[in-house]
Design an enzyme around this catalytic site. Structure first.
Site, PDB file in Angstrom:
ATOM      1  N   GLU A 177       0.816  -1.240   0.000  1.00 24.91           N
ATOM      2  CA  GLU A 177       0.000   0.000   0.000  1.00 24.91           C
ATOM      3  C   GLU A 177       0.841   1.277   0.000  1.00 24.91           C
ATOM      4  OE1 GLU A 177      -2.667  -0.533   3.319  1.00 24.91           O
ATOM      5  OE2 GLU A 177      -3.268  -2.510   2.634  1.00 24.91           O
ATOM      6  N   GLU A 225      -5.830 -10.960  -0.977  1.00 19.98           N
ATOM      7  CA  GLU A 225      -6.569 -10.747   0.284  1.00 19.98           C
ATOM      8  C   GLU A 225      -8.084 -10.759   0.018  1.00 19.98           C
ATOM      9  OE1 GLU A 225      -5.245  -7.336   2.474  1.00 19.98           O
ATOM     10  OE2 GLU A 225      -3.134  -7.690   2.080  1.00 19.98           O
TER      11      GLU A 225
END
Ligand code: G3I
Length: 349
Positions: A155, A261
């Protein structure tokens, strides 16, 4: 005679109730990972694995890859400058080796889960770079040969494609990204190295910036093997077309792809048991679409699909107290329609 009629009525009504309530216990467990030619992963809660038998049984029977949800994050594994908490991961690496379960490392560098000593230890740019590289080197070297792939960086981009101003960006500058991948490669040249993020499942400025930056680093000799698309999505978003386009862009850029995820939130009013069941069927179709899309990727670029949690009781999404039922097993660890569809050979093309 009357008794048997009564019993039959009771049986029928309970079957009807469970059918409407979305109780899919009629769908037997079938070892999900054996249905697909790529690893099927689980974000693993190591505490539940140790102490909850139902969790242990499902994790071991349904999945062929584990991503420890917590114990490799810096705040957990490197809580003090000269202290690594390797006990948990050592135990899990032994456990997985004995059972031939793949391990994926998550995550080396992230703007969250940074231990306070790293914030306090502010030095010169080269000293801060050394601090970051030491964290990566000691952790990856310790696990070398036992962890197949790492989320080296998690991220690091904003929605508009600019770089997130995390601790390492502020202290080292944009070069921290290539330095992180170089350090991971030096520590374990056999591990596959990934960039992992959310919001990459649709074409746009974020995906474009990620691909441009990583491709440029590759041209400078930095080894970056793949991209993790987190895929924290809903039953409505993103569209199949957008996801296909995003996967095509990443595939054409030559990166392996990890659906890293996956959870699919059941949004919408669950006003009735019938509506609830319809929503769960919609979720089942979304999971099936995701898996079919993944199967269509070039085999050499398939790293696997990892589901971010085992049952709806475990999901991180419960943190905001919303019952979004995003996973394959319900709160009582029973298979949901999504699990049944993924393991139903009669419907899979
Ligand atoms: O272990 C402690 C426990 O001792 C303590 O009593 C409890 C209450 O404070 O906290 C426990 O730690 C929690 C940890 O999960 C383990 O359960 C942390 O507070 C909590 O913040 C942490 O949340 C995790 C989150 O990442 C932050 O690390 C979620 O479980 C995990 O699903 C989530 O996963 C992230 C990925 O790593 C990156 N992509 C986004 C994804 C969702 O946020």
């Amino acid at each position: 005679m009357q008794n048997s009629v009564f019993i039959i009525i009771l049986l029928l009504s309970s079957l009807l109730q469970s059918a409407i309530a979305g109780d899919v216990s009629t769908c037997k467990q079938r070892k999900l990972c054996q249905f697909y030619p790529f690893p099927i992963g689980l974000a693993l809660d190591t505490e539940k694995l140790k102490y909850e038998e139902v969790y242990w049984n499902l994790a071991l029977s349904e999945f062929s890859s584990f991503t420890p949800e917590q114990i490799l994050k810096a705040s957990y594994i490197h809580p003090r400058e000269n202290k690594f908490m390797f006990t948990e991961i050592d135990e899990l690496m032994r456990f997985c080796k004995e059972r031939r379960i793949r391990l994926h490392g998550h995550t080396l560098i992230w703007h969250r889960e940074i231990p306070s000593w790293m914030y306090r230890k502010k030095g010169s740019k080269s000293e801060d770079l050394e601090t970051m590289k030491q964290h990566i080197d000691q952790l990856v070297r310790h696990c070398a040969g036992k962890i197949t792939g790492w989320d080296v960086l998690n991220e690091a981009f904003n929605e508009d494609g600019t770089l997130r101003e995390n601790l390492w960006f502020k202290r080292i500058g944009p070069d921290y990204i290539s330095e992180a991948f170089r350090a991971a490669n030096t520590a374990d040249s056999s591990a596959l190295l990934f960039y992992n993020d959310y919001g990459l499942e649709v074409p746009g400025p974020k995906l474009n910036a990620v691909l441009k930056t990583l491709t440029s680093m590759r041209q400078d000799g930095v080894r970056i093997d793949g991209i993790g698309l987190q895929l924290h999505i809903t039953i409505d978003y993103p569209s199949k077309a957008a996801l296909e386009q995003a996967c095509r862009q990443i595939s054409e850029a030559g990166f392996m792809i990890h659906f890293s995820e996956v959870d699919i939130r059941v949004t919408g009013q669950k006003s009735s048991k019938k509506k609830q069941r319809e929503l769960l069927e919609t979720q089942a179709n979304r999971f099936a679409t995701l898996f079919q899309l993944y199967r269509s990727l070039p085999k050499r670029q398939q790293y696997g699909i990892t589901i971010w949690g085992l049952s709806d009781a475990d999901t991180w999404l419960n943190e905001n107290n919303k019952r979004s039922q995003p996973l394959l097993f319900d709160e009582k660890y029973r298979p949901k329609p999504a699990y049944c569809k993924l393991t139903d050979t009669t419907t899979r093309n």
